[in-house]
Design an enzyme around this catalytic site. Structure first.
Site, PDB file in Angstrom:
ATOM      1  N   ALA A  86      36.947  51.714  27.873  1.00 44.21           N
ATOM      2  CA  ALA A  86      37.760  51.983  26.687  1.00 44.21           C
ATOM      3  C   ALA A  86      38.313  50.664  26.174  1.00 44.21           C
ATOM      4  O   ALA A  86      38.689  49.792  26.961  1.00 44.21           O
ATOM      5  CB  ALA A  86      38.918  52.913  27.041  1.00 44.21           C
ATOM      6  N   LYS A  87      38.336  50.524  24.866  1.00 42.93           N
ATOM      7  CA  LYS A  87      38.968  49.331  24.288  1.00 42.93           C
ATOM      8  C   LYS A  87      40.414  49.721  23.991  1.00 42.93           C
ATOM      9  O   LYS A  87      40.738  50.153  22.890  1.00 42.93           O
ATOM     10  CB  LYS A  87      38.216  48.901  23.021  1.00 42.93           C
ATOM     11  CG  LYS A  87      38.578  47.502  22.546  1.00 42.93           C
ATOM     12  CD  LYS A  87      37.604  47.046  21.472  1.00 42.93           C
ATOM     13  CE  LYS A  87      38.069  45.774  20.799  1.00 42.93           C
ATOM     14  NZ  LYS A  87      38.036  44.599  21.668  1.00 42.93           N
ATOM     15  N   ALA A  88      41.239  49.634  25.032  1.00 42.73           N
ATOM     16  CA  ALA A  88      42.625  50.096  24.933  1.00 42.73           C
ATOM     17  C   ALA A  88      43.579  48.916  24.938  1.00 42.73           C
ATOM     18  O   ALA A  88      43.332  47.903  25.600  1.00 42.73           O
ATOM     19  CB  ALA A  88      42.932  51.031  26.104  1.00 42.73           C
TER      20      ALA A  88
ATOM     21  N   TYR B  64      44.550  44.757  27.662  1.00 42.19           N
ATOM     22  CA  TYR B  64      44.543  43.345  27.272  1.00 42.19           C
ATOM     23  C   TYR B  64      45.615  42.503  27.947  1.00 42.19           C
ATOM     24  O   TYR B  64      45.630  41.288  27.797  1.00 42.19           O
ATOM     25  CB  TYR B  64      44.540  43.217  25.741  1.00 42.19           C
ATOM     26  CG  TYR B  64      43.134  43.512  25.249  1.00 42.19           C
ATOM     27  CD1 TYR B  64      42.204  42.493  25.089  1.00 42.19           C
ATOM     28  CD2 TYR B  64      42.707  44.820  25.087  1.00 42.19           C
ATOM     29  CE1 TYR B  64      40.902  42.766  24.740  1.00 42.19           C
ATOM     30  CE2 TYR B  64      41.397  45.107  24.742  1.00 42.19           C
ATOM     31  CZ  TYR B  64      40.492  44.074  24.561  1.00 42.19           C
ATOM     32  OH  TYR B  64      39.195  44.342  24.228  1.00 42.19           O
TER      33      TYR B  64
END
Ligand code: PPE
Length: 310
Positions: free
Chosen positions: A160-162, A166
């Site tokens: 997932a690009k959550a 980051y």
């Protein structure tokens, strides 16, 4: 210093266009406290045939997949979001830009369980040149193996690009910069190569390409996917497999891929020169092909380009 955002034009926020400076969130928003958001980074290229967004469908699909992995319901259809993205580019009159759609749990109550918090969405666009510096695309960059391991699939759904993911990338970047390098390379929890803080990685050995498989705690990059297809189309063998540190250090060539980073050669890791210490031949071929494709010069790959103004 990195340039400040332009603060000009309009941002699409919860279904409406608002002035850049008015697109604000409450300090008690769920997403701010718990990193509960998903987002995308997309590029729009100015070409001789007009402005095109690169692989818009795949980016929007990934954003919904990221949301699904966190059981977050984006209150718009994919079609609506795609249209809103194109409209945001148009309303800002940009020919080329970086596009940042985000969906996050907004303001309602605090407490880890987000049930009942609204899912707020925004789309911003601005000009964003080379990610790793002017020289990066040509000369290549200097990397370091990060002391921070990439987040593990048993801890978070890494595909997932959550937003919260980051923090892991941020630590790796800060450490690399503090020690005088351009960018970090992160290993997964088993010690295999994973990816950069915001890029996937490829090694070239004897004119074949190697890249960590999805099992190695990577974000399945859309640039990565594109490069695999373009490389195979050019006649190179591409292998997705667990990659060791040693394989990187003894590679003929290395490069990063990403929407922001595009195709960026890596010339050193921890002061060890990779190959000839400059952009390698295969990297050059792939990079040229990639830029030809995004610049609408390859008829075959026009299917990856979504026209903005027509
Ligand atoms: N891995 C990570 C962790 C990642 O963030 C990106 C994109 C990629 C791989 C490459 O994915 P793709 O863009 O689909 O090829 N990083 C985005 C954010 C960079 C940032 O600093 O913010 C990007 O490139 O837009």
């Amino acid at each position: 210093m990195v340039e400040k955002l332009p603060e000009a034009g309009k941002i699409w926020y919860k279904g409406e266009f608002v002035e850049w400076k008015k697109a604000k969130v409450h300090v008690l928003s769920h997403g701010l406290h718990y990193g509960s958001g998903v987002f995308e980074g997309i590029r729009c290229y100015a070409t001789e045939k007009g402005s095109f967004i690169f692989r818009l469908k795949e980016h929007v699909d990934r954003m919904y997949r990221s949301a699904d992995l966190y059981k977050m319901e984006i209150p718009y259809s994919k079609e609506e979001l795609k249209e809103a993205i194109k409209e945001t580019v148009r309303i800002n009159g940009l020919d080329a830009c970086y596009i940042r759609p985000i969906a996050f749990y907004g303001y309602h109550h605090l407490g880890v369980n987000p049930a009942g918090c609204p899912v707020d969405c925004a789309i911003a666009v601005w000009r964003w040149g080379t990610y790793l510096g002017e020289e990066a695309l040509e000369r290549g960059i200097r990397c370091t193996f990060s002391p921070w391991r990439r987040i593990d699939p048993n801890t978070l759904p890494v595909t997932a690009k959550a937003t919260g993911h980051y923090l892991n990338s941020m630590l790796a970047v800060q450490d690399a910069k503090e020690r005088g390098f351009d960018e970090a390379i992160m290993l997964d929890n088993s010690g295999y190569v994973a990816e950069g803080p915001g890029e996937n990685i490829f090694a070239v050995k004897n004119a074949a390409l190697y890249t960590p498989a999805v099992e190695s705690s990577i974000l399945p990059g859309i640039t990565r996917d594109s490069v695999i297809e373009l490389a195979q189309d050019t006649g190179y063998k591409v292998v997705e497999k667990p990659v060791t540190k040693e394989e990187l250090l003894s590679a003929d060539e290395l490069f990063f891929t990403g929407t922001a980073a595009e195709v960026s050669p890596i010339r050193e890791i921890d002061n060890v020169t990779i190959g000839e210490g400059k952009r390698g031949e295969v990297t050059g071929v792939i990079q040229r092909k990639f830029f030809d494709v995004v610049n609408a010069k390859e008829e075959k790959y026009m299917r990856w380009l979504e026209s903005v103004y027509e």
